[in-house]
Design a protein around this motif. Sequence first.
Motif, PDB file in Angstrom:
ATOM      1  N   THR A 207       0.861  -1.190   0.000  1.00  0.00           N
ATOM      2  CA  THR A 207       0.000   0.000   0.000  1.00  0.00           C
ATOM      3  C   THR A 207       0.894   1.236   0.000  1.00  0.00           C
ATOM      4  N   ARG A 208       0.456   2.286  -0.649  1.00  0.00           N
ATOM      5  CA  ARG A 208       1.210   3.543  -0.698  1.00  0.00           C
ATOM      6  C   ARG A 208       0.276   4.712  -0.383  1.00  0.00           C
ATOM      7  N   PRO A 209       0.536   5.436   0.709  1.00  0.00           N
ATOM      8  CA  PRO A 209       1.575   5.164   1.696  1.00  0.00           C
ATOM      9  C   PRO A 209       1.255   3.901   2.488  1.00  0.00           C
ATOM     10  N   ARG A 210       2.256   3.372   3.155  1.00  0.00           N
ATOM     11  CA  ARG A 210       2.066   2.142   3.908  1.00  0.00           C
ATOM     12  C   ARG A 210       1.024   2.337   5.009  1.00  0.00           C
ATOM     13  N   VAL A 211       0.277   1.281   5.263  1.00  0.00           N
ATOM     14  CA  VAL A 211      -0.752   1.332   6.306  1.00  0.00           C
ATOM     15  C   VAL A 211      -0.254   0.619   7.556  1.00  0.00           C
ATOM     16  N   VAL A 212      -0.413   1.273   8.704  1.00  0.00           N
ATOM     17  CA  VAL A 212      -0.117   0.660  10.002  1.00  0.00           C
ATOM     18  C   VAL A 212      -1.460   0.386  10.676  1.00  0.00           C
ATOM     19  N   HIS A 213      -1.701  -0.860  11.055  1.00  0.00           N
ATOM     20  CA  HIS A 213      -3.000  -1.224  11.632  1.00  0.00           C
ATOM     21  C   HIS A 213      -3.179  -0.626  13.023  1.00  0.00           C
ATOM     22  N   LYS A 214      -2.171  -0.682  13.855  1.00  0.00           N
ATOM     23  CA  LYS A 214      -2.107  -0.085  15.198  1.00  0.00           C
ATOM     24  C   LYS A 214      -2.940  -0.804  16.262  1.00  0.00           C
ATOM     25  N   ASP A 215      -3.672  -1.856  15.896  1.00  0.00           N
ATOM     26  CA  ASP A 215      -4.480  -2.546  16.916  1.00  0.00           C
ATOM     27  C   ASP A 215      -4.568  -4.037  16.638  1.00  0.00           C
ATOM     28  N   ILE A 216      -3.420  -4.634  16.300  1.00  0.00           N
ATOM     29  CA  ILE A 216      -3.375  -6.082  16.080  1.00  0.00           C
ATOM     30  C   ILE A 216      -3.501  -6.787  17.424  1.00  0.00           C
ATOM     31  N   LYS A 217      -4.515  -7.615  17.555  1.00  0.00           N
ATOM     32  CA  LYS A 217      -4.746  -8.402  18.767  1.00  0.00           C
ATOM     33  C   LYS A 217      -5.683  -9.553  18.420  1.00  0.00           C
ATOM     34  N   SER A 218      -5.788 -10.525  19.311  1.00  0.00           N
ATOM     35  CA  SER A 218      -6.556 -11.735  18.983  1.00  0.00           C
ATOM     36  C   SER A 218      -8.046 -11.459  18.801  1.00  0.00           C
TER      37      SER A 218
END
Length: 384
Positions: A207-218
Amino acid sequence: MLAQPTVFASSSEKNEQKVHVIGLEIGLGVCGVLLVLVGGLWAYRDAFVKKRRAMEREEKRSRREKGLVKEVKVSLMANVSDCLDKYRVYEIEELREATDGFDQRWMIHRSVYKGCIDGGLYAIKKMKWNACEELKILQKVNHGNLVKLEGFCIDPEDANCYLVYEYFENGSLHSWLHEHNEKLNWKTRLRIAIDVANGLQYIHEHTRPRVVHKDIKSTNILLDANKRAKIANFGLAKSGCNAITMHIVGTRGYIAPEYFADGLVSTKMDVFSFGVVLLELVSGRKAKDEKGNLLWMSVKGVLDGNENRKEKNLKGWMDGFLLNEVSCSMESVMNVMVVAIACLHRDPSKRPSMVDIVYALCKSDDLFLDISEDGLSPRQVNGR
């Protein structure tokens, strides 16, 4: 001595006195009644004036809110105009009918409801007006390991937006690891880890710009009918990396130290959170226990010493269910633990990229045949 004569009031004088007393009493009574009436009328007038002023204020506030809602709706529709032809725009009546008026019986988790639309099941997420960023990011991504957005709805009556997603009958990874009586076998856990890693590799690298999810959890990892994993909930996601923020959001137990301390946003914070998810898959424990202890802080020293010592430590730390599973090899579990610990490095620059992580996880002999059968390309298997 002569006695003084007794003086008696005449009958007419007594009657006159009685009349005066009664007249005084009546006058006082009438004055009292008048005072009560005047006081009541004054209080009623005061209450009426207050109520009328309150109604006027409420009417003004309502007009302002309606104007604001209309403004925000126009603004949101303008911001997401690029995806109007890509997603279905639902009417609020459709969503109310699908969820029996958003009845609690249809609630899946917090503000997410299960709804039936045109005979199909969907997950309906109720949001405030912060849906714009999520919509912008979701229209840029398209990958098999990311939850698919079907459409959205803007309620003209209030400041709510609704996102409609595909529905996952097997729920979240969190529920399978920490709530279900039925346990996931090692191959399923490993496949889930690779699914999530592939999804993160896509948003970090393609992806451009790169995407940061910021809430990866189970809880944000959902499982379909075949227990294949997809990443959900891009509500906190951010386009762009290496930014500094003072507004720290996320879930304790998964938050990377550099983000918590300095607000540094980068793809490596997702890598850290993914490392915690790997620990959950191996140990079957929660990211934060009831006493507030963090899972990632308990892993120190588990892989210290020679091979025998490492294996002994790992057996004492991992999910007891996996120890009794014949098809679970310690070599495979050890490989995942090495990856997890690398993801949890305090220095974000020393954590592996998701490309490296996918490659390392796919090296497991336990899963290679399954990956080939699922038709994944050699590029995904080799990480190149």
